[in-house]
Design an enzyme around this catalytic site. Structure first.
Site, PDB file in Angstrom:
ATOM      1  N   ASN A  59      -8.569  -4.021   6.876  1.00  8.70           N
ATOM      2  CA  ASN A  59      -7.128  -3.910   7.126  1.00  8.70           C
ATOM      3  C   ASN A  59      -6.522  -5.266   7.469  1.00  8.70           C
ATOM      4  O   ASN A  59      -5.428  -5.612   7.006  1.00  8.70           O
ATOM      5  CB  ASN A  59      -6.872  -2.938   8.286  1.00  8.70           C
ATOM      6  CG  ASN A  59      -7.095  -1.492   7.911  1.00  8.70           C
ATOM      7  OD1 ASN A  59      -7.239  -1.156   6.724  1.00  8.70           O
ATOM      8  ND2 ASN A  59      -7.122  -0.619   8.898  1.00  8.70           N
ATOM      9  N   ARG A 406      -2.207   5.206  -8.019  1.00  8.62           N
ATOM     10  CA  ARG A 406      -3.579   4.719  -7.867  1.00  8.62           C
ATOM     11  C   ARG A 406      -4.489   5.841  -8.323  1.00  8.62           C
ATOM     12  O   ARG A 406      -4.361   6.974  -7.857  1.00  8.62           O
ATOM     13  CB  ARG A 406      -3.914   4.375  -6.413  1.00  8.62           C
ATOM     14  CG  ARG A 406      -2.993   3.350  -5.762  1.00  8.62           C
ATOM     15  CD  ARG A 406      -3.496   2.998  -4.371  1.00  8.62           C
ATOM     16  NE  ARG A 406      -2.485   2.353  -3.561  1.00  8.62           N
ATOM     17  CZ  ARG A 406      -2.231   1.041  -3.569  1.00  8.62           C
ATOM     18  NH1 ARG A 406      -2.916   0.257  -4.380  1.00  8.62           N
ATOM     19  NH2 ARG A 406      -1.295   0.529  -2.791  1.00  8.62           N
ATOM     20  N   ARG A 436       0.037  -2.411  -5.324  1.00 18.46           N
ATOM     21  CA  ARG A 436      -0.595  -3.605  -4.769  1.00 18.46           C
ATOM     22  C   ARG A 436      -2.108  -3.455  -4.638  1.00 18.46           C
ATOM     23  O   ARG A 436      -2.608  -2.484  -4.087  1.00 18.46           O
ATOM     24  CB  ARG A 436       0.008  -3.941  -3.405  1.00 18.46           C
ATOM     25  CG  ARG A 436      -0.521  -5.231  -2.798  1.00 18.46           C
ATOM     26  CD  ARG A 436       0.103  -5.488  -1.447  1.00 18.46           C
ATOM     27  NE  ARG A 436       1.487  -5.913  -1.576  1.00 18.46           N
ATOM     28  CZ  ARG A 436       2.456  -5.500  -0.771  1.00 18.46           C
ATOM     29  NH1 ARG A 436       2.196  -4.624   0.173  1.00 18.46           N
ATOM     30  NH2 ARG A 436       3.689  -5.948  -0.930  1.00 18.46           N
ATOM     31  N   HIS A 466       6.290   5.485  -6.963  1.00 17.88           N
ATOM     32  CA  HIS A 466       5.307   5.899  -5.971  1.00 17.88           C
ATOM     33  C   HIS A 466       5.168   7.417  -5.916  1.00 17.88           C
ATOM     34  O   HIS A 466       4.305   7.951  -5.232  1.00 17.88           O
ATOM     35  CB  HIS A 466       5.737   5.343  -4.597  1.00 17.88           C
ATOM     36  CG  HIS A 466       4.731   5.520  -3.513  1.00 17.88           C
ATOM     37  ND1 HIS A 466       4.935   6.352  -2.423  1.00 17.88           N
ATOM     38  CD2 HIS A 466       3.511   4.969  -3.330  1.00 17.88           C
ATOM     39  CE1 HIS A 466       3.894   6.300  -1.628  1.00 17.88           C
ATOM     40  NE2 HIS A 466       3.011   5.462  -2.141  1.00 17.88           N
ATOM     41  N   TYR A 499      -8.632  11.245   2.488  1.00 15.00           N
ATOM     42  CA  TYR A 499      -7.255  11.261   2.977  1.00 15.00           C
ATOM     43  C   TYR A 499      -6.779  12.700   3.108  1.00 15.00           C
ATOM     44  O   TYR A 499      -7.096  13.548   2.280  1.00 15.00           O
ATOM     45  CB  TYR A 499      -6.312  10.560   1.990  1.00 15.00           C
ATOM     46  CG  TYR A 499      -6.516   9.086   1.774  1.00 15.00           C
ATOM     47  CD1 TYR A 499      -7.615   8.405   2.293  1.00 15.00           C
ATOM     48  CD2 TYR A 499      -5.603   8.352   1.018  1.00 15.00           C
ATOM     49  CE1 TYR A 499      -7.786   7.055   2.080  1.00 15.00           C
ATOM     50  CE2 TYR A 499      -5.756   6.991   0.794  1.00 15.00           C
ATOM     51  CZ  TYR A 499      -6.861   6.353   1.325  1.00 15.00           C
ATOM     52  OH  TYR A 499      -7.028   5.011   1.115  1.00 15.00           O
ATOM     53  N   ARG A 595       1.195   8.044  11.671  1.00 14.79           N
ATOM     54  CA  ARG A 595      -0.145   7.469  11.735  1.00 14.79           C
ATOM     55  C   ARG A 595      -0.132   5.976  12.035  1.00 14.79           C
ATOM     56  O   ARG A 595      -0.877   5.489  12.866  1.00 14.79           O
ATOM     57  CB  ARG A 595      -0.866   7.693  10.401  1.00 14.79           C
ATOM     58  CG  ARG A 595      -2.300   7.169  10.394  1.00 14.79           C
ATOM     59  CD  ARG A 595      -2.826   7.025   8.979  1.00 14.79           C
ATOM     60  NE  ARG A 595      -2.321   5.838   8.316  1.00 14.79           N
ATOM     61  CZ  ARG A 595      -2.012   5.766   7.032  1.00 14.79           C
ATOM     62  NH1 ARG A 595      -2.114   6.825   6.274  1.00 14.79           N
ATOM     63  NH2 ARG A 595      -1.580   4.624   6.504  1.00 14.79           N
ATOM     64  N   HIS A 623      -2.552  11.084   5.719  1.00 13.76           N
ATOM     65  CA  HIS A 623      -1.721  10.541   4.651  1.00 13.76           C
ATOM     66  C   HIS A 623      -0.608  11.484   4.213  1.00 13.76           C
ATOM     67  O   HIS A 623       0.304  11.081   3.485  1.00 13.76           O
ATOM     68  CB  HIS A 623      -2.617  10.199   3.451  1.00 13.76           C
ATOM     69  CG  HIS A 623      -1.975   9.370   2.391  1.00 13.76           C
ATOM     70  ND1 HIS A 623      -1.570   9.888   1.175  1.00 13.76           N
ATOM     71  CD2 HIS A 623      -1.660   8.048   2.352  1.00 13.76           C
ATOM     72  CE1 HIS A 623      -1.045   8.928   0.440  1.00 13.76           C
ATOM     73  NE2 HIS A 623      -1.082   7.800   1.125  1.00 13.76           N
TER      74      HIS A 623
END
Length: 716
Positions: A59, A406, A436, A466, A499, A595, A623
Site C-alpha cells: 500500500n 480490472r 491504474r 469504473h 473482496y 473502510r 469493498h
C-alpha cells in the site's frame, strides 16, 4: 458554501470551514495503520500477520508512487492551493513524513523482534548469512553460481559510465570496490533481480531442530549476492556494500484530448513508468555511510526529507510469498464460498445446466424475482461467471455488453465473451485502459478480445469507466428481454474471493432500458441526461445523492424518524460531507461504514454530533458500497460502484442501482446492521482523525461481522 443554523439561533456555522475536514492523505495513512495493526494483533494467525505486513508495504508503495508524487509535483510547480482541511502541498508532505516514519519503524521493529522469533518457533527460519553454517554457505555459493550470477549485471559509475537509470521499486546494492594497486574507491550498482524468488531456501539440516519440525530455512537473495560479489568484480577488493530501494512517480500522464489512438498513447506512457518518473522515495539501511547516501541523493535529486532509513529487511511486501507454505494451522481457517440457494439446482452434478432447459436456466431464476449475490460469501463463479457463461451458450441470447475495469489473468468471463462472439452473438466490451496499474493487463485482454471479433471500446476521453455492469439481450418467443448485472466489484474471479462485494441480477425493464442507454453512451455518441432508475456519474449521481440526503432532512424537520446508513471505501467529497453535516445539524441519525479515507470529522458539537463512523479491516477487503435511506419508513437502498469522492461523482462513469425487492432490501439492512455491531475488527473514528478499535466488554460476546457472515452463509 453550505451554512447551517445551530440551536443558538444567533449562531450560523459555515459547514465548508476547513476545521471540519480531515486531511485525505493523513486519513489514508490512518487506514494503513489499521492494516498494520492486523500484523501486530496477537489474535491474527502467524502467516496472516506476515500477509498484513506485506500489504502495508505494498500500500505504501502505491501511496508514494501516486499521492506523494502528486504533492511533490505541486510543490515543484509552486502551487499553493490548499486542501479542504486548509493545508498547502508542502504542509501535507511534512505531515505525512511526521506520521509515517514512526509507523514504518514500528513495522520493521515488530518484524525483527516479534515475527521472526515467532516464525522460528514454528520452524520457519528467515536467516542472515552470518547465521548459517559453512556447509550451507557452500550450498548458497553453488546456487548463486548456477542460478543468480548469470542474471546479474554490475554497473560501474565513472567518467565513462554515467550513473545508471534505475527501475521503479528496484532493490539494489551500492558496492564500493578498490583495485589492489590503488587507494581510490569506485562505486558500482548491482540490481537485485526481481524475476528470481526473494528468498532462497536452504536444505533441511535435519528432520527436526531442537525437537521442532523445520518447515523452511533460507536467506534473502540479496545476502547471497552480497557475499559472492567477488564473482562480479574479479580481482577487485570489495570494500563495502549497502542495500537501497527507490520509488518513482508512476502515475501516467498523457494528453487524452490530443491522442489520436488511446491504446498507443497508453502503451507509450507505460514504457516510461518503470524508469521515467522522478524518484520520490529512497529507502536505505542506517549503516550506509554519509558519502554513499549523499551521492545517491544528489544523483536522484532528493533531500533528506525523501530518505527513509530501514532497520533490517527492505521491501517487506515480499513476505507475501510465505503464504504459499502448506501450514494451514498458521493461517485463517479455510473458507469456501457457497452457491446461492436459488442457483443450486442447476449446479448439481446430475443436473448440469442446459440452455434449452428453461427450468434450469439462470434466466428463469432471475425472471422469478431479482437475485442479490454477496461475495466472497456466495460464489462468484456460480453466479456472475455462470450468468455470462450461460448467456454465451444460450442460442436465444442475441447480444452481451459489459464493462471491464480490472479482470483476472485467466478470466472465465473473457473466455465466455470470446465464445459468444465466435458463435455469432453481438458482443461489445468497454475495457478501461486507464485503470491504474492494470493498464498492461487490460491492453492484453483488449487486444485478445478484438482479435476474436468483439467490439472493444477503450473508454471515454476525460473519464474513467469504473461502473461494474453487464447487459444480456435475449429473445423469448416474439419478445426481447434484457437481463442485467449491476455490481460493486470488478469482474475478477481472484479478487472475488478476497473482496466483499454485492451484485444485483435482474430483468426489470427499467434497469434494462437504463443500461441500454448507458452502453450507448459508452460506445457511441450520446447526451443522455436522465435515467429511469440508475444513478449515473457524471450525469445525475451527485444531484441524486444530495437530494436523498436532503429528503432525510425534510423528514426530520417534519418530526419523523430520519436515518442514513452508508457503506463505502472512501468519503472525500466536500459537498457531500457538508450536506451530511447539514443533515446531522437537523437531527438526522447517520451511520457511516468507511473502510479507508474519511475526510468527514464526526462527533463535532453542533455540526456532526449525530454522525458515527466506523472502519472494518479484516480477513476480506471491505469493498461493497451500500446506501440506505430510511425515507420515513419507506426504506430505499442502493448498491453500486461509486464512493463519495469527487473522482467518482465527477470524473468517472459510475452506476448505482436501487434494490427494490422487499426481501433483498431486508437482506441489505441485515448486512449493514451486522457490520455496525462488529466489535472485533471495527474501528471508531474520533473527531481528531484517530481511530479506536472496538473490543467486547467483559460480559459481551465477540462479534466479527465477517466471521458471522461466513457462518450465516454456510447455514443458508
Amino acid at each position: 458554501m453550505i451554512m447551517t443554523k445551530t440551536k443558538d439561533i444567533n449562531k450560523v456555522i459555515n459547514l465548508s470551514d476547513s476545521q471540519y475536514y480531515l486531511n485525505r492523505e493523513l486519513s489514508w495513512l490512518e487506514f494503513n495503520r489499521r492494516v498494520l495493526h492486523e500484523a501486530l494483533d496477537r489474535r491474527t494467525p502467524l502467516l496472516e500477520k506476515l500477509k498484513f505486513s506485506a500489504i502495508f508495504s505494498s500500500n505504501l508503495d502505491e501511496f508514494f508512487m501516486v499521492r506523494v508524487a502528486l504533492l511533490k509535483e505541486q510543490v515543484n510547480a509552486q502551487l499553493s492551493q490548499r486542501s479542504p482541511d486548509g493545508r498547502t502541498p508542502q504542509q501535507q508532505l511534512e505531515a505525512i513524513a511526521q506520521q509515517l516514519r514512526p509507523m514504518v519503524q514500528e513495522q520493521h521493529r515488530h518484524f525483527q523482534q516479534v515475527l521472526c522469533p515467532e516464525l522460528a518457533s514454528h520452524g520457519i527460519h528467515i536467516l542472515n548469512y552470518t547465521d548459517i553454517t559453512l556447509e550451507e554457505r557452500n550450498y548458497l555459493k553453488q546456487q548463486f553460481q548456477q542460478k543468480i550470477f548469470p542474471v546479474l549485471t554490475p554497473l560501474a559509475v565513472d567518467p565513462s559510465h554515467p550513473f545508471p537509470l534505475m527501475a521503479n521499486l528496484s532493490l539494489n546494492l551500492a558496492v564500493l570496490v578498490q583495485a589492489p594497486n590503488s587507494t581510490e574507491e569506485k562505486f558500482a550498482r548491482v540490481k537485485v533481480p526481481n524475476i528470481l524468488p526473494r528468498f532462497i531456501s536452504l536444505p533441511q539440516k535435519s528432520p527436526t531442530d531442537n525437537n521442532k519440525p523445520n518447515h523452511w530455512r533460507g536467506v534473502p537473495i540479496e545476502q547471497a549476492i552480497a557475499h559472492n560479489l567477488e564473482a562480479l568484480f574479479p580481482g577487485m577488493i570489495i570494500k563495502e556494500y549497502h542495500l537501497f530501494r527507490l520509488t518513482r512517480d508512476a502515475d501516467l500522464e498523457f494528453a487524452e484530448q490530443e491522442a489520436d489512438d488511446l491504446l498507443l498513447a497508453i502503451q507509450q506512457e507505460l514504457r516510461k513508468r518503470h524508469f521515467g518518473g522522478s524518484v520520490v522515495r529512497l529507502e536505505i539501511q542506517p549503516s550506509m555511510p554519509s558519502s554513499v547516501r549523499q551521492m545517491l541523493m544528489a544523483e536522484m535529486e532528493l533531500s533528506d526529507f525523501d530518505v527513509y532509513e530501514i532497520e533490517g529487511l527492505l521491501n517487506l511486501k515480499d513476505l507475501m510469498s510465505f503464504m504459499a507454505l502448506p501450514l494451514p494451522e498458521l493461517k485463517d481457517p479455510p473458507f469456501s464460498a457457497v452457491i446461492p440457494p436459488r442457483l443450486r439446482h442447476f449446479h448439481q452434478p446430475s443436473k448440469i445446466a442446459n440452455p434449452d432447459d428453461e427450468e434450469k436456466s439462470i434466466f428463469s431464476v432471475i425472471e422469478q424475482k431479482d437475485l442479490l449475490v454477496h461475495h466472497p460469501y456466495e460464489s462468484f463463479s456460480a453466479s456472475v461467471e455462470e450468468f455470462i457463461a450461460q448467456a454465451a451458450r444460450d442460442p436465444d441470447v442475441l447480444a452481451i455488453k459489459m464493462t471491464l475495469y480490472r479482470t483476472s489473468g485467466d478470466s472465465e468471463i473473457v473466455h465466455s465473451l470470446i465464445a459468444a462472439a465466435e458463435s455469432g452473438k453481438q458482443v461489445a466490451v468497454l475495457v478501461e485502459l486507464k485503470a491504474r496499474f492494470d493498464e498492461e493487463n487490460n491492453i492484453t485482454w483488449a487486444q485478445k478480445l478484438e482479435k476474436s471479433g468483439i467490439h472493444v471500446v477503450y473508454g471515454l476521453v476525460g473519464l474513467k469507466t469504473h461502473t461494474k455492469t453487464a447487459l444480456v439481450v435475449r429473445k423469448q418467443g416474439e419478445n426481447i428481454r434484457r437481463y442485467v448485472h449491476i455490481g460493486t466489484g470488478n469482474y475478477n474471479s481472484k479478487t472475488a474471493k478476497l473482496y466483499t462485494d454485492l451484485g444485483l441480477l435482474s430483468c426489470r425493464e427499467e434497469l434494462g432500458a437504463d443500461l441500454t442507454d448507458l452502453f450507448n453512451y459508452l460506445t457511441g455518441y450520446s447526451c443522455q441526461s436522465s435515467y429511469r432508475k440508475l444513478l449515473v456519474s457524471p450525469v445525475n449521481m451527485r444531484d441524486r445523492m444530495i437530494a436523498l440526503i436532503k429528503r432525510e432532512i425534510e423528514h426530520c424537520k417534519n418530526g419523523n424518524k430520519a436515518h442514513i446508513i452508508a457503506k463505502m471505501n472512501s468519503l472525500v467529497d466536500p459537498q457531500i460531507i457538508a450536506t451530511l453535516y447539514e443533515a446531522s445539524s437537523a437531527g438526522v441519525e447517520i451511520d457511516l461504514i468507511v473502510r479507508g479515507i474519511c475526510c468527514l470529522r464526526p462527533q463535532v458539537p453542533q455540526v456532526s454530533e449525530n454522525i458515527r463512523v466506523i472502519s472494518i479491516v479484516g480477513r476480506f477487503l471491505e469493498h461493497s458500497r451500500i446506501f440506505h435511506f430510511h425515507n420515513n419508513g419507506k426504506n430505499e437502498v442502493f448498491i453500486g460502484s461509486a464512493d463519495w469522492m469527487p473522482r467518482n461523482l465527477d470524473r468517472r462513469v459510475e452506476a448505482v442501482t436501487p434494490v427494490e425487492e422487499p426481501e433483498l432490501v431486508q437482506n441489505l439492512q441485515n448486512i449493514l446492521q451486522i457490520l455496525l455491531q462488529d466489535n472485533r475488527q471495527a474501528w471508531e473514528l474520533q473527531s481528531d482523525g484517530s481511530y479506536i478499535q472496538r473490543h467486547p466488554d467483559k460480559n459481551e460476546t465477540e462479534r466479527s461481522a465477517q466471521a458471522l457472515l461466513m457462518q450465516m452463509t454456510h447455514q443458508s
